[in-house]
Design a protein around this motif. Structure first.
Motif, PDB file in Angstrom:
ATOM      1  N   SER A 110       4.114  -5.379 -14.062  1.00  0.00           N
ATOM      2  CA  SER A 110       3.062  -5.123 -13.077  1.00  0.00           C
ATOM      3  C   SER A 110       2.904  -6.299 -12.129  1.00  0.00           C
ATOM      4  O   SER A 110       2.331  -6.159 -11.054  1.00  0.00           O
ATOM      5  CB  SER A 110       1.730  -4.832 -13.776  1.00  0.00           C
ATOM      6  OG  SER A 110       1.381  -5.883 -14.656  1.00  0.00           O
TER       7      SER A 110
ATOM      8  N   LEU B 146      -0.730   3.160  -3.649  1.00  0.00           N
ATOM      9  CA  LEU B 146      -0.409   1.744  -3.647  1.00  0.00           C
ATOM     10  C   LEU B 146      -0.215   1.213  -2.232  1.00  0.00           C
ATOM     11  O   LEU B 146      -0.650   0.101  -1.895  1.00  0.00           O
ATOM     12  CB  LEU B 146       0.855   1.492  -4.469  1.00  0.00           C
ATOM     13  CG  LEU B 146       0.722   1.615  -5.993  1.00  0.00           C
ATOM     14  CD1 LEU B 146       2.101   1.608  -6.643  1.00  0.00           C
ATOM     15  CD2 LEU B 146      -0.135   0.498  -6.557  1.00  0.00           C
TER      16      LEU B 146
ATOM     17  N   ALA C  96       1.205   8.133  -6.560  1.00  0.00           N
ATOM     18  CA  ALA C  96       0.933   6.738  -6.946  1.00  0.00           C
ATOM     19  C   ALA C  96       1.421   5.775  -5.875  1.00  0.00           C
ATOM     20  O   ALA C  96       0.729   4.812  -5.527  1.00  0.00           O
ATOM     21  CB  ALA C  96       1.589   6.434  -8.281  1.00  0.00           C
TER      22      ALA C  96
ATOM     23  N   LEU D   3      -1.400   0.980 -13.160  1.00  0.00           N
ATOM     24  CA  LEU D   3      -1.835   1.373 -11.814  1.00  0.00           C
ATOM     25  C   LEU D   3      -3.338   1.177 -11.650  1.00  0.00           C
ATOM     26  O   LEU D   3      -3.809   0.679 -10.614  1.00  0.00           O
ATOM     27  CB  LEU D   3      -1.471   2.830 -11.548  1.00  0.00           C
ATOM     28  CG  LEU D   3       0.019   3.162 -11.392  1.00  0.00           C
ATOM     29  CD1 LEU D   3       0.201   4.665 -11.262  1.00  0.00           C
ATOM     30  CD2 LEU D   3       0.621   2.447 -10.195  1.00  0.00           C
TER      31      LEU D   3
END
Length: 758
Positions: A200, A496, A492, A543
């Motif tokens: 991440s 982002l 997603a 996320l």
């Protein structure tokens, strides 16, 4: 030596005894605390994490050696019972059976491995017993297929293991392969990913690199597995970038790993940074793939000085002395323009987008995505799809090899390897000499032994091929089947990048916006990386954590809530505070706007906010005539006009008339005091003058009473006075009080002589 008397030793002995007793008491007390309060004692051996229970018991049949029967030998197999229930499994009798006839083709093989028993005649070969298995436990039992049963005609034969457990029978299918010496060797190329797993953060840290590149680390085992093989490496360039970014501070293990990677003879190509999802980017509307921004924020110039050493093998750095993007991400001599979308994600849109952005693009496409590769059919590697150059890899074999690569033990790994081997046998016949492409599909970080076994299985008995071999083969035309985009990954990425746009605009408050924008782009690419594919729950949590961090960053520069303010003069300076939680200075402008004309406020004030601190901002204001409540709207903007932080409102109580009233009152007081002073001064003078007049009058009366002229002339004393005519006095020598001499001597008249005096 000076002798010490016994008398002098007694106090010292007493002190030592007292100290020893105190220490003993303290030790006993500490021991009693440890015994009485075990929760506070350090436990050098932490309790193991509880085993995750699947809720069911499963059986796995794993032939040894990929299920290939050696000449004049039997076939050892593992039958393993995994108890994922909360209660113990009592085990039972094990029966191992084999098909009397070989499977006809890949379609029959796929049906058998998926659980279908249609058209298969089984013969029992051997039996054994499965011991009881505790909750969460696993118990492998090794059986041997007798040589008499393995010596059959060449082909792929179904195998089935069954355990007659008390809760119901459990079974597991697999296959046994009897080789055909007359079958020509297949030509196979195998692609192996060299990745770091799910991340991440933008890049691996020094500690992570030290762990993963250690002798038993994940990255080291990957190189151990591919070394000496003909595997084609698909390298994540973020790994060498993380090592080179540390410069002379890179862990020695990581430096050695990178040097070893660069010297391997394996053919290779670069994945996208972080092994990012190509299809998600295309489906999100990108005409070209997202690339990382400058990684200067990961570089410490101290680690790239001339005397920092040259332990890290890197090409020549840029003119600035720091390595540029090309230098950081270099993986050695590589085949350019190769793209590998995740299995099952390639479609016409993806291939067309890649081809339009790069006319020399070579895209790896899974056979399950094409019409020709449906139903587990074999498809040669070299193909054109929608007029774009593609290399088709076998999806079924690649999936089996990927599963085997992440399986740590032989008793479970053999099932996937036998499946892959059987499919390769059929594919070699179907290809008729055309080169085949397989991959060790992305299934997480591989186990070293499992990855090596997967590569050896793919190349066992085959001719090793590379990109040149595949490109020179006869090309066939393929078409895409129906492939639904992964809406979750696409959504997603869109989310982002929405956050990234906000951070990019926010970064305009920094002297060097790249220190914030660069890591953010790298994090996005890592978050859509292939390492997250086997861990959906972990990916969702990552996320969510990234979104929280983004919101925190966007709120890191803000106006602190002001308190109630009071203005009692026509002009004043209001003080506000700007909070900066970032480790860099920021440049913002404070905008102030009142909701009433009672207060005139300076509309803009430029602010240079110090790093990780509060900065005071002084805003001049001027009050007009009138009193009341005024609200001042406060907001921050970047030099490019981007709104920063949350607006605030300052409530101001204006009492500017008090200043006029105060000045007027002060003037009245001054005038009053002055008037009183003048009045008192005049009254004092009048009293002084009145007192002087009274003194003069008294002096005049005294002078009138003693003057001889008033008594008459002595020569006329015998003459009678006319009573009817008043006497007229002589004029006095002193005309007024002012003519009185300042001397205090009195003027007395001369004495009258008495009668008897001569």
């Amino acid at each position: 030596m000076t002798a010490t008397s016994p008398t002098s030793l007694r106090p010292r002995a007493r002190r030592l005894a007292r100290a020893f007793a105190a220490g003993l008491v303290a030790a006993v007390a500490a021991a009693s605390l440890v015994v009485a309060s075990p929760a506070f004692a350090a436990d050098p051996t932490p309790s193991p994490s509880p085993t995750h229970l699947s809720g069911k018991a499963t059986l796995t049949l794993s032939p040894v050696g990929g299920g290939v029967v050696q000449q004049d030998a039997g076939l050892p197999v593992y039958v393993t019972l995994d108890n994922g229930t909360a209660t113990a499994n009592d085990g039972g009798a094990i029966t191992l059976a084999a098909g009397s006839q070989p499977l006809a083709n890949r379609a029959a093989l796929a049906a058998w491995m998926s659980g279908s028993r249609d058209g298969v005649q089984l013969e029992d070969m051997t039996t054994s017993s499965m011991p009881p298995v505790a909750s969460g436990g696993s118990n492998p039992v090794l059986l041997e297929v007798p040589q008499a049963q393995t010596q059959r005609a060449p082909g792929v034969y179904p195998l089935l293991a069954t355990v007659a457990a008390p809760g119901g029978p459990l079974s597991s299918p697999s296959v046994m392969i009897v080789p055909d010496p007359a079958q020509p060797q297949a030509t196979v190329a195998v692609v192996v990913p060299v990745t770091a797993g799910p991340l991440s953060a933008g890049m691996l840290t020094s500690d992570q690199l030290a762990t993963m590149t250690a002798a038993d680390g994940e990255l080291s085992t990957e190189l151990d597995a591919v070394a000496g093989t003909g595997a084609i490496l698909a390298v994540d360039p973020a790994i060498p970038a993380a090592i080179r970014a540390l410069g002379s501070a890179a862990p020695p293990e990581a430096t050695a790993w990178l040097e070893r990677l660069m010297t391997l003879s394996n053919q290779r190509f670069a994945l996208q940074f972080g092994d990012a999802d190509i299809a998600a980017q295309v489906n999100a509307g990108h005409a070209s793939l997202v690339t990382p921004l400058e990684l200067t924020s990961f570089l410490d110039p101290v680690n790239f000085t001339a005397d920092a050493g040259a332990a890290t093998p890197t090409p020549t750095p840029s003119a600035s002395g720091l390595p540029d993007m090309h230098t950081l991400t270099d993986i050695g001599t590589a085949v350019p323009n190769v793209y590998w979308p995740f299995s099952g994600t390639a479609n016409s849109k993806v291939l067309t987008t890649l081809n339009n952005a790069d006319r020399s693009a070579i895209t790896l496409v899974g056979s399950s995505s094409t019409t020709q590769g449906a139903d587990n059919a074999t498809e040669a590697a070299h193909a054109t799809i929608d007029d774009a150059h593609a290399l088709v890899y076998d999806s079924t074999i690649s999936t089996a090899l990927g599963q085997a690569s992440v399986t740590p033990d032989q008793q479970h790994r053999g099932n996937a390897l036998a499946d892959a081997t059987a499919n390769l046998v059929f594919a070699g016949k179907d290809a008729a000499g055309a080169p085949l492409l397989v991959t060790v599909d992305r299934s997480g970080l591989p186990n070293g032994e499992g990855l090596r076994a997967a590569i050896e299985t793919a190349l066992n008995g085959a001719l090793n091929a590379n990109f040149a071999t595949l490109a020179s083969a006869t090309v066939h035309t393929a078409t895409f089947g129906t492939t639904e985009p992964d809406s979750a990954r696409t959504a997603a990425l869109v989310s982002l990048q929405t956050d990234e746009d906000a951070l990019h605009n926010f970064a305009s408050i920094l002297d060097v916006p790249a220190v914030l924008a660069g890591p953010e782009r790298a994090q996005i690419l890592q978050l859509i990386g292939g390492g997250w594919l086997p861990d959906t729950a972990g990916w969702t949590a990552a996320l969510a954590a990234h979104r929280v961090q983004t919101a925190k960053t966007l709120d890191s520069v803000r106006i602190l809530a002001p308190s109630e303010l009071l203005i009692v003069s026509s002009g004043a300076d209001l003080r506000f505070w700007v909070r900066n939680d970032l480790p860099w200075p920021v440049n913002v402008t404070l905008y102030a706007s009142p909701d009433s004309p009672k207060l005139v406020v300076q509309p803009t004030t430029d602010v240079r906010g110090s790093a990780a601190s509060n900065t005071r901002v002084v805003v001049p204001v001027r009050a007009r005539v009138g009193n009341g409540e005024v609200s001042i709207s406060l907001s921050l903007r970047s030099p490019t006009g981007v709104a920063i932080g949350t607006p605030q409102t300052a409530n101001v109580n204006v009492r500017a008339d008090w200043e006029g009233f105060g000045i007027a009152g002060l003037a009245v007081l001054v005038i009053a005091f002055f008037g009183i002073g003048v009045f008192r001064m005049l009254r004092r003078r009048r009293r002084t003058q009145r007192a002087g007049d009274e003194t003069a009058d008294a002096a005049g009366e005294q002078m009138d009473a003693g003057d001889p002229a008033d008594a008459g002339d002595p020569a006329d004393a015998g003459e009678p006075v006319d009573a009817g005519e008043p006497a007229t006095p002589e004029p006095s020598a002193v005309e007024s009080v002012d003519d009185v001499p300042a001397s205090t001597d009195q003027v007395h008249p001369a004495p009258v002589p008495e009668e008897n005096e001569t």
